[in-house]
Design an enzyme around this catalytic site. Structure first.
Site, PDB file in Angstrom:
ATOM      1  N   CYS A 122       5.166  -5.345  -4.358  1.00 55.17           N
ATOM      2  CA  CYS A 122       4.430  -6.451  -4.814  1.00 55.17           C
ATOM      3  C   CYS A 122       4.379  -6.337  -6.477  1.00 55.17           C
ATOM      4  O   CYS A 122       4.754  -7.573  -7.212  1.00 55.17           O
ATOM      5  CB  CYS A 122       2.732  -6.025  -4.360  1.00 55.17           C
ATOM      6  SG  CYS A 122       1.673  -7.568  -5.131  1.00 55.17           S
ATOM      7  N   CYS A 123       4.406  -5.242  -7.016  1.00 58.89           N
ATOM      8  CA  CYS A 123       4.706  -4.934  -8.423  1.00 58.89           C
ATOM      9  C   CYS A 123       6.140  -5.472  -8.844  1.00 58.89           C
ATOM     10  O   CYS A 123       6.389  -6.097  -9.661  1.00 58.89           O
ATOM     11  CB  CYS A 123       4.616  -3.482  -8.815  1.00 58.89           C
ATOM     12  SG  CYS A 123       2.919  -3.093  -9.025  1.00 58.89           S
ATOM     13  N   CYS A 205      -3.692  -5.977 -12.392  1.00 60.99           N
ATOM     14  CA  CYS A 205      -4.378  -7.034 -11.540  1.00 60.99           C
ATOM     15  C   CYS A 205      -5.739  -6.479 -10.641  1.00 60.99           C
ATOM     16  O   CYS A 205      -5.700  -5.527 -10.732  1.00 60.99           O
ATOM     17  CB  CYS A 205      -3.145  -7.203 -10.145  1.00 60.99           C
ATOM     18  SG  CYS A 205      -1.674  -7.747 -10.711  1.00 60.99           S
ATOM     19  N   CYS A 208      -5.775  -4.030  -7.918  1.00 59.04           N
ATOM     20  CA  CYS A 208      -5.437  -2.696  -8.003  1.00 59.04           C
ATOM     21  C   CYS A 208      -5.806  -1.921  -9.146  1.00 59.04           C
ATOM     22  O   CYS A 208      -5.249  -0.909  -9.579  1.00 59.04           O
ATOM     23  CB  CYS A 208      -3.841  -2.859  -8.190  1.00 59.04           C
ATOM     24  SG  CYS A 208      -2.817  -3.615  -6.787  1.00 59.04           S
ATOM     25  N   CYS A 231       3.366   0.828 -12.424  1.00 53.78           N
ATOM     26  CA  CYS A 231       3.807  -0.335 -11.702  1.00 53.78           C
ATOM     27  C   CYS A 231       5.307  -0.520 -11.871  1.00 53.78           C
ATOM     28  O   CYS A 231       5.900  -1.127 -10.728  1.00 53.78           O
ATOM     29  CB  CYS A 231       3.378  -1.903 -12.472  1.00 53.78           C
ATOM     30  SG  CYS A 231       3.925  -1.952 -14.068  1.00 53.78           S
TER      31      CYS A 231
END
Length: 236
Positions: A122-123, A205, A208, A231
């Site tokens: 995702c990062c 985000c 997280c 990240c």
């Protein structure tokens, strides 16, 4: 001396850091723009350190290019701050850069809640790849890293070879403490994310990021309980 990836050697970087040793943050910002000019871009996360660097950059190079990684998953307070920052620093060009995939497209390709099932992926999709594309246009980039933030950042220098992004990374605030960051913000009446007043020293985000307890590492609220601490922007 202009350091340029990949021709720059570690020896050359160490020599520059020796020459810059003892300088204040404003001097490092000046050195960065005197050395690289428009080939230097600041990647701002809008954290407290970011407010300090924006203030210093505005003093040194009005019109400097700044990018904000808009992951589509920031807190509302962060988007509110972006508007305030643009109003406070009208001469600084702050551009939001977004991932290639929309939130819907990411869900369709990788499933819902990728930040839970594969947070590194995702990062990569929402932060690393957009920044990599942006930094490919520049010789150097600036960051608000501080050594005090976490063990993974304790050896950061003013000037660093960034193999991850094939660039030169400049970090003017490495010696600053958290108290010094806030002293600068208050003294200069700078805008900041109101989540900082709710025990969020590091803000990413909303999926997280969580508040931290007194005495915890300032990065402990990021990906809490997952073992993940970065990240990937600042990992080789």
């Amino acid at each position: 001396m202009i350091l340029d990836y990949p021709t720059t050697t570690q020896e050359e970087v160490e020599k520059v850091n020796e020459e810059l040793d003892g300088r204040i943050a404003l001097d490092i910002v000046k050195w960065g723009y005197e050395t690289y000019g428009d080939d230097l871009v600041y990647a701002c996360s809008l954290g407290a350190e970011g407010m300090v660097l924006l203030d210093l950059i505005n003093r040194v190079k009005p019109g400097a290019r700044v990018v904000f990684l808009d992951t589509d998953f920031h807190f509302k307070q962060t988007y509110d701050l972006l508007k305030k920052v643009r109003e406070h620093f009208p001469d600084v060009s702050i551009e939001s850069i977004k991932p290639e995939l929309s939130v819907k497209e990411q869900s369709e390709q990788y499933g819902d809640k990728l930040w839970e099932t594969a947070p590194d992926k995702c990062c990569a999709l929402r932060k690393l790849e957009p920044l990599e594309k942006e930094l490919s246009k520049h010789k150097a980039w600036m960051s608000g890293l501080r050594r005090e933030q976490s063990p993974t950042r304790k050896n950061t220098q003013f000037v660093n070879i960034d193999n991850r992004f094939q660039s030169i990374k400049i970090a003017p605030l490495i010696h600053w403490t958290w108290d010094e960051v806030w002293e600068h913000i208050k003294e200069n009446n700078l805008p900041y994310n109101i989540l900082h007043d709710q025990n969020f020293p590091s803000i990413g985000c909303f999926h997280c990021t969580s508040a931290v307890l007194d005495g915890q590492d300032s990065r402990s609220g990021r990906w809490s309980g997952s073992g993940k601490t970065e990240c990937g922007l600042h990992k080789e």
